[in-house]
Design a protein around this motif. Structure first.
Motif, PDB file in Angstrom:
ATOM      1  N   ASP A   8       0.808  -1.221   0.000  1.00  0.00           N
ATOM      2  CA  ASP A   8       0.000   0.000   0.000  1.00  0.00           C
ATOM      3  C   ASP A   8       0.843   1.273   0.000  1.00  0.00           C
ATOM      4  O   ASP A   8       0.625   2.183   0.810  1.00  0.00           O
ATOM      5  CB  ASP A   8      -0.980  -0.021   1.198  1.00  0.00           C
ATOM      6  N   HIS A  10       0.896   3.393  -2.536  1.00  0.00           N
ATOM      7  CA  HIS A  10       0.013   4.426  -3.127  1.00  0.00           C
ATOM      8  C   HIS A  10       0.812   5.653  -3.573  1.00  0.00           C
ATOM      9  O   HIS A  10       0.485   6.795  -3.189  1.00  0.00           O
ATOM     10  CB  HIS A  10      -1.072   4.825  -2.114  1.00  0.00           C
ATOM     11  N   ASP A  40      -1.179  -2.275  -4.385  1.00  0.00           N
ATOM     12  CA  ASP A  40      -1.505  -0.850  -4.291  1.00  0.00           C
ATOM     13  C   ASP A  40      -0.241   0.011  -4.254  1.00  0.00           C
ATOM     14  O   ASP A  40      -0.152   0.968  -3.464  1.00  0.00           O
ATOM     15  CB  ASP A  40      -2.401  -0.564  -3.071  1.00  0.00           C
ATOM     16  N   HIS A 214      -2.408  -9.470  -1.687  1.00  0.00           N
ATOM     17  CA  HIS A 214      -2.836  -8.112  -1.359  1.00  0.00           C
ATOM     18  C   HIS A 214      -4.090  -8.131  -0.473  1.00  0.00           C
ATOM     19  O   HIS A 214      -4.131  -7.503   0.580  1.00  0.00           O
ATOM     20  CB  HIS A 214      -3.095  -7.295  -2.628  1.00  0.00           C
ATOM     21  N   HIS A 259      -3.828  -4.038   2.003  1.00  0.00           N
ATOM     22  CA  HIS A 259      -5.178  -3.684   1.563  1.00  0.00           C
ATOM     23  C   HIS A 259      -6.065  -3.009   2.613  1.00  0.00           C
ATOM     24  O   HIS A 259      -6.698  -2.008   2.314  1.00  0.00           O
ATOM     25  CB  HIS A 259      -5.884  -4.927   1.004  1.00  0.00           C
ATOM     26  N   HIS A 261      -5.198  -1.451   5.257  1.00  0.00           N
ATOM     27  CA  HIS A 261      -4.517  -0.310   5.894  1.00  0.00           C
ATOM     28  C   HIS A 261      -4.637  -0.415   7.427  1.00  0.00           C
ATOM     29  O   HIS A 261      -4.709   0.593   8.117  1.00  0.00           O
ATOM     30  CB  HIS A 261      -5.079   1.034   5.410  1.00  0.00           C
TER      31      HIS A 261
END
Ligand SMILES: [Fe+2]
Ligand SMILES: [Fe+2]
Length: 313
Positions: A8, A10, A40, A214, A259, A261
């Motif tokens: 993650d 991002h 991600d 994920h 995923h 968080h």
């Protein structure tokens, strides 16, 4: 054998950039035999994904990528399956990464398998009693009530909806940005079969297996202390099916995912299961040192605002 794992990142989102860059520096400093980014890493645009992967150019070990749902977001003229099978592997390859989902690895007697994982609503909060078609449309009853494109869905179920149902106003944005040529359940089925084949393959060639997905493969990883407004999103956290496939592998010792968080550490069926728990502003690096027989977590410093604790579609 040292494996570095994060998720993650991002990197397409402004507030994730600086902490991702700090994490990449930490990973390069720490060093290891393998680095795995568990989904991600970026979103629809390929440029930020490449830029993210390039941050790890000086990492000297093997570099592996597992896509996340955001990596399958695509432009209107694209198809998410094509992104998964062709576009992402090609871009990753050019940046020195291999997509683990398509190429399991055996390194120093350790097998590594990966999967984007997916959701089939099996992890949904059943107590909400929201009709399944809302989950399939990825829109909660409250959101369907205000979005013209979901008028038919709302009208078809209007008589069964309660005031409480209408308090859920979220939508899962995969419903807008992901385009697959089959249902979510069919995608889970396809991926679960693929994962089972890969587990059998690497098990035959390794002493132990580490899996990196994920999405969440176990219900026990679904955050249970979330605000109620996020309860609808539990349906999109993952699928039990992956957990069943994983636990059938007797050489499996560790599972990592992202995923949600939301960090978590569990022992399930004798397997150590870790949710990396990176948020948009706080990134985590997990170090799995198999020679020393220990598993430690190192946090990359990101001194920004309060950690966010909720995923967004
Ligand atoms: Fe994420
Ligand atoms: Fe995700």
């Amino acid at each position: 054998m040292r494996i570095l794992i994060t998720a993650d990142l991002h990197y397409d989102i402004a507030r994730s950039r600086e902490p991702t860059e700090a994490l990449a520096r930490r990973a390069i400093e720490t060093g290891g035999d393998c680095l795995v980014l568990v989904g991600d890493s970026a979103g629809r645009a390929i440029g930020p994904l490449r830029a993210c992967l390039r941050l790890f150019a000086d990492f000297s070990g093997r570099k592996l990528l597992v896509p996340g749902n955001h990596c399958l977001w695509c432009n209107p003229d694209e198809d998410s399956l094509d992104r998964y099978e062709r576009i992402l592997p090609a871009a990753a390859w050019e940046e020195g990464f291999a997509v683990l989902d398509h190429e399991p690895v055996v390194c120093d007697g350790v097998g590594l398998v990966g999967s984007v994982g997916w959701y089939d609503y099996s992890l949904r909060d059943h107590s909400l009693d929201i009709p399944l078609p809302f989950y399939e449309a990825k829109v909660s009853p409250g959101a369907a009530a205000r979005l013209d494109e979901h008028d038919d869905l709302f009208d078809a179920h209007r008589h069964t909806l309660t005031d409480r149902h209408l308090t859920f106003g979220a939508r899962w944005m995969d419903g807008v940005h992901v385009r697959l040529p089959f249902t979510d359940e069919q995608f889970v089925d396809l991926l679960a079969h693929k994962l089972a084949r890969q587990l059998a393959d690497v098990s035959a060639r390794s002493d132990r297996v580490v899996a990196l997905l994920h999405h969440l493969p176990f219900e026990r990883l679904v955050p249970d202390s979330r605000p109620e407004r996020l309860a609808f999103a539990a349906a999109y956290m993952g699928a039990r099916r992956f957990g069943e496939v994983l636990l059938a592998c007797d050489k499996l010792t560790h599972v990592y995912c992202g995923h949600s968080h939301w960090p978590a550490r569990r022992r399930i069926g004798g397997v150590k299961v870790v949710n990396i728990g990176s948020t948009y502003t706080h990134k985590h690096l997990e170090v799995l040192d198999l020679v020393a027989g220990r598993c430690e977590s190192v946090r990359a410093s990101t001194a920004r605002s309060q950690p966010e604790t909720a995923p967004r579609g």
